[in-house]
Design a protein around this motif. Structure first.
Motif, PDB file in Angstrom:
ATOM      1  N   ILE A 161     -61.871  55.690  39.493  1.00  0.00           N
ATOM      2  CA  ILE A 161     -61.951  56.760  40.491  1.00  0.00           C
ATOM      3  C   ILE A 161     -63.124  57.655  40.136  1.00  0.00           C
ATOM      4  O   ILE A 161     -63.221  58.151  39.014  1.00  0.00           O
ATOM      5  CB  ILE A 161     -60.644  57.584  40.528  1.00  0.00           C
ATOM      6  CG1 ILE A 161     -59.477  56.700  40.991  1.00  0.00           C
ATOM      7  CG2 ILE A 161     -60.785  58.794  41.450  1.00  0.00           C
ATOM      8  CD1 ILE A 161     -58.145  57.411  41.022  1.00  0.00           C
ATOM      9  N   HIS A 162     -64.010  57.841  41.079  1.00  0.00           N
ATOM     10  CA  HIS A 162     -65.197  58.666  40.870  1.00  0.00           C
ATOM     11  C   HIS A 162     -64.916  60.114  41.280  1.00  0.00           C
ATOM     12  O   HIS A 162     -64.038  60.392  42.104  1.00  0.00           O
ATOM     13  CB  HIS A 162     -66.383  58.128  41.670  1.00  0.00           C
ATOM     14  CG  HIS A 162     -66.856  56.783  41.209  1.00  0.00           C
ATOM     15  ND1 HIS A 162     -67.825  56.620  40.256  1.00  0.00           N
ATOM     16  CD2 HIS A 162     -66.465  55.531  41.570  1.00  0.00           C
ATOM     17  CE1 HIS A 162     -68.038  55.335  40.045  1.00  0.00           C
ATOM     18  NE2 HIS A 162     -67.222  54.642  40.838  1.00  0.00           N
TER      19      HIS A 162
ATOM     20  N   ARG B 187     -63.254  58.303  36.163  1.00  0.00           N
ATOM     21  CA  ARG B 187     -61.964  58.148  35.512  1.00  0.00           C
ATOM     22  C   ARG B 187     -61.531  56.689  35.633  1.00  0.00           C
ATOM     23  O   ARG B 187     -61.553  56.121  36.728  1.00  0.00           O
ATOM     24  CB  ARG B 187     -60.894  59.038  36.157  1.00  0.00           C
ATOM     25  CG  ARG B 187     -61.080  60.523  35.967  1.00  0.00           C
ATOM     26  CD  ARG B 187     -59.923  61.257  36.639  1.00  0.00           C
ATOM     27  NE  ARG B 187     -60.048  62.704  36.535  1.00  0.00           N
ATOM     28  CZ  ARG B 187     -59.173  63.561  37.047  1.00  0.00           C
ATOM     29  NH1 ARG B 187     -58.088  63.097  37.658  1.00  0.00           N
ATOM     30  NH2 ARG B 187     -59.353  64.866  36.929  1.00  0.00           N
ATOM     31  N   ASP B 188     -61.121  56.106  34.511  1.00  0.00           N
ATOM     32  CA  ASP B 188     -60.550  54.768  34.499  1.00  0.00           C
ATOM     33  C   ASP B 188     -59.050  54.886  34.239  1.00  0.00           C
ATOM     34  O   ASP B 188     -58.616  55.282  33.139  1.00  0.00           O
ATOM     35  CB  ASP B 188     -61.211  53.905  33.423  1.00  0.00           C
ATOM     36  CG  ASP B 188     -62.565  53.377  33.869  1.00  0.00           C
ATOM     37  OD1 ASP B 188     -62.848  53.434  35.078  1.00  0.00           O
ATOM     38  OD2 ASP B 188     -63.337  52.913  33.009  1.00  0.00           O
ATOM     39  N   TYR B 189     -58.240  54.576  35.256  1.00  0.00           N
ATOM     40  CA  TYR B 189     -56.790  54.711  35.162  1.00  0.00           C
ATOM     41  C   TYR B 189     -56.146  53.390  34.735  1.00  0.00           C
ATOM     42  O   TYR B 189     -56.572  52.299  35.150  1.00  0.00           O
ATOM     43  CB  TYR B 189     -56.207  55.134  36.514  1.00  0.00           C
ATOM     44  CG  TYR B 189     -56.313  56.611  36.789  1.00  0.00           C
ATOM     45  CD1 TYR B 189     -55.258  57.469  36.499  1.00  0.00           C
ATOM     46  CD2 TYR B 189     -57.466  57.162  37.333  1.00  0.00           C
ATOM     47  CE1 TYR B 189     -55.339  58.831  36.760  1.00  0.00           C
ATOM     48  CE2 TYR B 189     -57.564  58.518  37.584  1.00  0.00           C
ATOM     49  CZ  TYR B 189     -56.496  59.355  37.292  1.00  0.00           C
ATOM     50  OH  TYR B 189     -56.584  60.692  37.535  1.00  0.00           O
ATOM     51  N   PHE B 190     -55.084  53.502  33.914  1.00  0.00           N
ATOM     52  CA  PHE B 190     -54.322  52.346  33.452  1.00  0.00           C
ATOM     53  C   PHE B 190     -52.835  52.630  33.636  1.00  0.00           C
ATOM     54  O   PHE B 190     -52.374  53.758  33.403  1.00  0.00           O
ATOM     55  CB  PHE B 190     -54.596  52.062  31.968  1.00  0.00           C
ATOM     56  CG  PHE B 190     -56.027  51.684  31.672  1.00  0.00           C
ATOM     57  CD1 PHE B 190     -56.401  50.349  31.624  1.00  0.00           C
ATOM     58  CD2 PHE B 190     -56.982  52.660  31.431  1.00  0.00           C
ATOM     59  CE1 PHE B 190     -57.716  49.998  31.336  1.00  0.00           C
ATOM     60  CE2 PHE B 190     -58.285  52.312  31.144  1.00  0.00           C
ATOM     61  CZ  PHE B 190     -58.661  50.985  31.101  1.00  0.00           C
ATOM     62  N   ARG B 191     -52.098  51.573  34.049  1.00  0.00           N
ATOM     63  CA  ARG B 191     -50.636  51.625  34.039  1.00  0.00           C
ATOM     64  C   ARG B 191     -50.168  50.913  32.785  1.00  0.00           C
ATOM     65  O   ARG B 191     -50.414  49.707  32.614  1.00  0.00           O
ATOM     66  CB  ARG B 191     -50.074  50.965  35.295  1.00  0.00           C
ATOM     67  CG  ARG B 191     -50.279  51.785  36.549  1.00  0.00           C
ATOM     68  CD  ARG B 191     -49.663  51.161  37.791  1.00  0.00           C
ATOM     69  NE  ARG B 191     -50.446  50.010  38.248  1.00  0.00           N
ATOM     70  CZ  ARG B 191     -49.953  48.804  38.426  1.00  0.00           C
ATOM     71  NH1 ARG B 191     -48.668  48.556  38.168  1.00  0.00           N
ATOM     72  NH2 ARG B 191     -50.712  47.818  38.846  1.00  0.00           N
ATOM     73  N   VAL B 192     -49.498  51.650  31.913  1.00  0.00           N
ATOM     74  CA  VAL B 192     -49.106  51.099  30.622  1.00  0.00           C
ATOM     75  C   VAL B 192     -47.596  51.213  30.455  1.00  0.00           C
ATOM     76  O   VAL B 192     -46.953  52.101  31.024  1.00  0.00           O
ATOM     77  CB  VAL B 192     -49.827  51.831  29.469  1.00  0.00           C
ATOM     78  CG1 VAL B 192     -51.334  51.675  29.593  1.00  0.00           C
ATOM     79  CG2 VAL B 192     -49.448  53.304  29.429  1.00  0.00           C
ATOM     80  N   GLU B 193     -47.047  50.284  29.674  1.00  0.00           N
ATOM     81  CA  GLU B 193     -45.630  50.289  29.343  1.00  0.00           C
ATOM     82  C   GLU B 193     -45.473  50.406  27.837  1.00  0.00           C
ATOM     83  O   GLU B 193     -46.062  49.615  27.086  1.00  0.00           O
ATOM     84  CB  GLU B 193     -44.938  49.021  29.832  1.00  0.00           C
ATOM     85  CG  GLU B 193     -43.447  49.003  29.551  1.00  0.00           C
ATOM     86  CD  GLU B 193     -42.762  47.770  30.098  1.00  0.00           C
ATOM     87  OE1 GLU B 193     -41.598  47.523  29.702  1.00  0.00           O
ATOM     88  OE2 GLU B 193     -43.398  47.051  30.904  1.00  0.00           O
ATOM     89  N   ALA B 194     -44.714  51.391  27.402  1.00  0.00           N
ATOM     90  CA  ALA B 194     -44.500  51.626  25.982  1.00  0.00           C
ATOM     91  C   ALA B 194     -43.193  50.994  25.524  1.00  0.00           C
ATOM     92  O   ALA B 194     -42.360  50.564  26.344  1.00  0.00           O
ATOM     93  CB  ALA B 194     -44.502  53.122  25.694  1.00  0.00           C
TER      94      ALA B 194
ATOM     95  N   VAL C 292     -52.107  56.684  32.694  1.00  0.00           N
ATOM     96  CA  VAL C 292     -53.066  57.385  31.845  1.00  0.00           C
ATOM     97  C   VAL C 292     -54.471  57.059  32.324  1.00  0.00           C
ATOM     98  O   VAL C 292     -54.694  56.049  33.017  1.00  0.00           O
ATOM     99  CB  VAL C 292     -52.887  56.996  30.368  1.00  0.00           C
ATOM    100  CG1 VAL C 292     -51.487  57.346  29.879  1.00  0.00           C
ATOM    101  CG2 VAL C 292     -53.159  55.510  30.155  1.00  0.00           C
ATOM    102  N   PHE C 293     -55.413  57.908  31.952  1.00  0.00           N
ATOM    103  CA  PHE C 293     -56.806  57.622  32.304  1.00  0.00           C
ATOM    104  C   PHE C 293     -57.730  58.085  31.193  1.00  0.00           C
ATOM    105  O   PHE C 293     -57.392  58.959  30.385  1.00  0.00           O
ATOM    106  CB  PHE C 293     -57.194  58.280  33.637  1.00  0.00           C
ATOM    107  CG  PHE C 293     -57.314  59.771  33.618  1.00  0.00           C
ATOM    108  CD1 PHE C 293     -58.510  60.390  33.268  1.00  0.00           C
ATOM    109  CD2 PHE C 293     -56.245  60.580  33.962  1.00  0.00           C
ATOM    110  CE1 PHE C 293     -58.634  61.776  33.261  1.00  0.00           C
ATOM    111  CE2 PHE C 293     -56.347  61.962  33.956  1.00  0.00           C
ATOM    112  CZ  PHE C 293     -57.547  62.553  33.603  1.00  0.00           C
ATOM    113  N   ARG C 294     -58.892  57.470  31.203  1.00  0.00           N
ATOM    114  CA  ARG C 294     -59.958  57.811  30.266  1.00  0.00           C
ATOM    115  C   ARG C 294     -61.113  58.422  31.035  1.00  0.00           C
ATOM    116  O   ARG C 294     -61.505  57.913  32.092  1.00  0.00           O
ATOM    117  CB  ARG C 294     -60.444  56.551  29.540  1.00  0.00           C
ATOM    118  CG  ARG C 294     -61.540  56.793  28.498  1.00  0.00           C
ATOM    119  CD  ARG C 294     -62.131  55.487  27.990  1.00  0.00           C
ATOM    120  NE  ARG C 294     -62.781  54.766  29.083  1.00  0.00           N
ATOM    121  CZ  ARG C 294     -62.582  53.480  29.352  1.00  0.00           C
ATOM    122  NH1 ARG C 294     -61.739  52.767  28.625  1.00  0.00           N
ATOM    123  NH2 ARG C 294     -63.221  52.891  30.352  1.00  0.00           N
ATOM    124  N   CYS C 295     -61.639  59.537  30.546  1.00  0.00           N
ATOM    125  CA  CYS C 295     -62.812  60.157  31.159  1.00  0.00           C
ATOM    126  C   CYS C 295     -64.048  59.385  30.728  1.00  0.00           C
ATOM    127  O   CYS C 295     -64.387  59.346  29.537  1.00  0.00           O
ATOM    128  CB  CYS C 295     -62.944  61.622  30.732  1.00  0.00           C
ATOM    129  SG  CYS C 295     -61.717  62.714  31.468  1.00  0.00           S
TER     130      CYS C 295
END
Length: 421
Positions: free
Chosen positions: A368-369, A383-390, A398-401
Motif C-alpha cells: 500500500i502506497h 507499507r508492506d502488509y502481512f497476515r501472520v498466524e502465531a 502487521v506491516f513494515r514501513c
C-alpha cells in the motif's frame, strides 16, 4: 410589476424566486419607496453585499426575462429599465440572454444569428421551425408580450404546538401529562402535512422567565405518538421546573416527508426484518447520540483512513474485496524484537504489548502506497502488509514501513495494525 435579479441570496422583499443556479428574482412591486426609490435601493443593496464580501449585478425591469438578460449581459452593475423599452434594451445582447436551450443556440449559430435584434425581423413561423417554439415564447416573455409569472419560494413553517397552563405545574406526573398532550396535538398536524419527525425540541417556559430546552432525535422519520412519548419519558429526569412551569412548546426543527404505510405491510410476515429504529432511538436516548454507530468504508488507500462512522441504520457500501481484520487498531502500534527476512518475507518473531509471539505461517506482502496528495511525507511512503498466524492460533495484520530495498520508502520498522478473529 418590477422584477429584480440578484445573483446572490439576500432577502429584501417578501416574494422571491430562483433564477438558474446563481440568481434570484425579486418582486419589488410597491416596496422600493420604502428605501427611497429604485436607484437608492440598488445602491444600498450593493453596499450591503460588498460589506459581506459578495459581488452582484442588479437589473430592474418590467419582465423577469428582461431583468435576467440585463443583469447578466449588460455589463453594468445596476440597470434601471423604464417600462416599454425592453425590446430596445435587449437588442444588442447575445441570444444566450433569452435563456434558450443549448440546441436552439447551436441552431442559431448555424444560421448566423448572434444577437437578440436578429430575431426581430424574422417571421414567427420560420423562426419557430428553425429555433423551436420555446425561442419565440422566451422572446415574447422578455418583451412583455406574454406574461411570465414567477413562482415564489415559500418559507417552510416548522410544525409547532403549544400548551399554556392555567395553573403552573412542577410535579413529574403533571409534566409528563402535558408532554403527552403536546405529542397528541403534534401527531395530527404531522399527518395532515405528510411529515415525519427526525428531531423534536421541547421548550419549557418557567414562571421566573427562564426557558429550558430539551430535544429528542429519531433515526428514521416517524410520527408514532407512543414512540415519541417513550423518548420524552427518558428525558423527563432532565427537566428542571424551577419555580414551576407556565407553558410548554413542541417544535420540529428537522422533519422529512413520510408517506402512509401500505396495508400489506401490516400483515404478519416472517420474511420481513424487524424495524430496529425504535430500539435504536431508545438506546441513543439512554446512552447519548455518539454511543451507537455503524462502520462504513471511505475512499482511501491507507487502512486507518478507509473507514468512518455512519448512522446506525445507514447501509454500509463499498467494502473492499480483499481481506481485512475484524478489529482494526485506531493507530498502528510499533513492534519490537522483530526478526524477518527482507524484502518479501513475513516476520518470524516479534514482541507486541510486552508479549513475545512466534509466527508459524504468513501470507503477503500486500503493498500500500502513501497518499502523496495529502502531505509531502507520503510521496514515497510504502507499507508492506502481512497476515501472520502465531503459535496458539492468533492471527494478526502487521506491516513494515518501506519496501526493503529503497531507503526513502520507509525505515523498515514493523507495526501491528489489526487482529483477525
Amino acid at each position: 410589476m418590477h422584477v429584480l435579479l440578484l445573483p446572490n441570496w439576500i432577502c429584501w422583499t417578501p416574494i422571491a424566486a430562483v433564477s438558474g443556479s446563481d440568481g434570484l428574482w425579486f418582486d419589488l412591486t410597491g416596496t422600493t419607496h420604502l428605501f427611497g426609490g429604485e436607484e437608492r435601493f440598488c445602491r444600498r443593496l450593493l453596499g450591503f453585499l460588498k460589506r459581506l464580501g459578495f459581488a452582484a449585478t442588479i437589473a430592474i425591469a418590467s419582465t423577469p426575462g428582461a431583468a435576467h438578460a440585463l443583469a447578466r449581459y449588460s455589463g453594468r452593475p445596476v440597470t434601471l429599465l423604464p417600462s416599454g423599452s425592453e425590446a430596445e434594451a435587449l437588442a444588442p445582447l447575445p441570444l444566450a440572454a433569452l435563456r434558450l436551450d443549448a440546441s436552439a443556440l447551436t441552431a442559431a449559430a448555424r444560421f448566423g444569428i448572434e444577437r437578440v435584434a436578429d430575431l426581430y425581423p424574422m417571421p414567427r413561423g420560420p423562426l419557430a421551425r428553425r429555433l423551436g417554439l420555446s425561442t419565440v415564447e422566451r422572446l415574447d416573455q422578455a418583451r412583455g408580450m406574454i406574461a411570465e409569472p414567477i413562482i415564489p419560494v415559500v418559507p417552510f413553517e416548522r410544525p409547532e404546538v403549544t400548551r399554556r397552563l392555567l395553573e403552573p405545574i412542577g410535579t413529574p406526573e403533571s409534566i409528563a401529562q402535558v408532554i403527552s398532550d403536546l405529542v397528541d396535538d403534534l401527531v395530527p398536524l404531522l399527518r395532515q402535512r405528510g411529515l415525519g419527525v427526525r428531531k423534536v425540541a421541547l421548550g419549557i417556559d418557567r414562571v421566573d422567565g427562564d426557558v429550558q430546552h430539551l430535544s429528542i432525535g429519531a433515526s428514521r422519520a416517524t410520527r408514532d405518538g407512543k414512540h415519541l412519548k417513550r423518548m420524552f419519558a427518558l428525558k423527563l429526569p432532565e427537566v428542571d421546573p424551577g419555580l414551576r412551569i407556565e407553558a410548554m412548546h413542541l417544535v420540529v426543527p428537522h422533519s422529512e416527508p413520510l408517506d402512509a404505510s401500505a396495508v400489506a405491510a401490516l400483515i404478519e410476515d416472517n420474511t420481513r426484518s424487524p424495524d430496529l429504529a425504535p430500539l435504536i432511538d431508545q438506546l441513543i436516548g439512554r446512552s447519548g447520540p455518539s454511543a451507537l454507530f455503524r462502520v462504513a468504508s471511505h475512499e482511501s488507500d491507507v487502512p486507518e483512513r478507509a473507514v468512518r462512522r455512519v448512522e446506525p441504520l445507514a447501509e454500509p457500501k463499498g467494502w473492499p474485496a480483499w481481506k481485512r481484520p475484524t478489529r482494526l487498531l485506531h493507530y498502528p502500534e510499533q513492534l519490537s524484537n522483530v526478526i524477518a527476512l527482507l524484502p518479501d518475507h513475513p516476520p518470524r518473531r516479534f514482541t507486541w504489548r510486552r508479549q513475545d509471539y512466534r509466527v508459524i505461517a504468513g501470507d503477503g506482502p500486500e503493498r500500500i502506497h502513501g497518499e502523496w496528495w495529502r502531505r509531502p511525507g507520503e510521496l514515497w511512503a510504502v507499507r508492506d502488509y502481512f497476515r501472520v498466524e502465531a503459535e496458539g492460533g492468533l492471527r494478526f495484520w502487521v506491516f513494515r514501513c518501506g519496501d526493503g530495498v529503497d531507503g526513502p520508502t520507509g525505515d523498515l520498522t514493523w507495526y501491528m495494525h489489526g487482529v483477525f478473529g
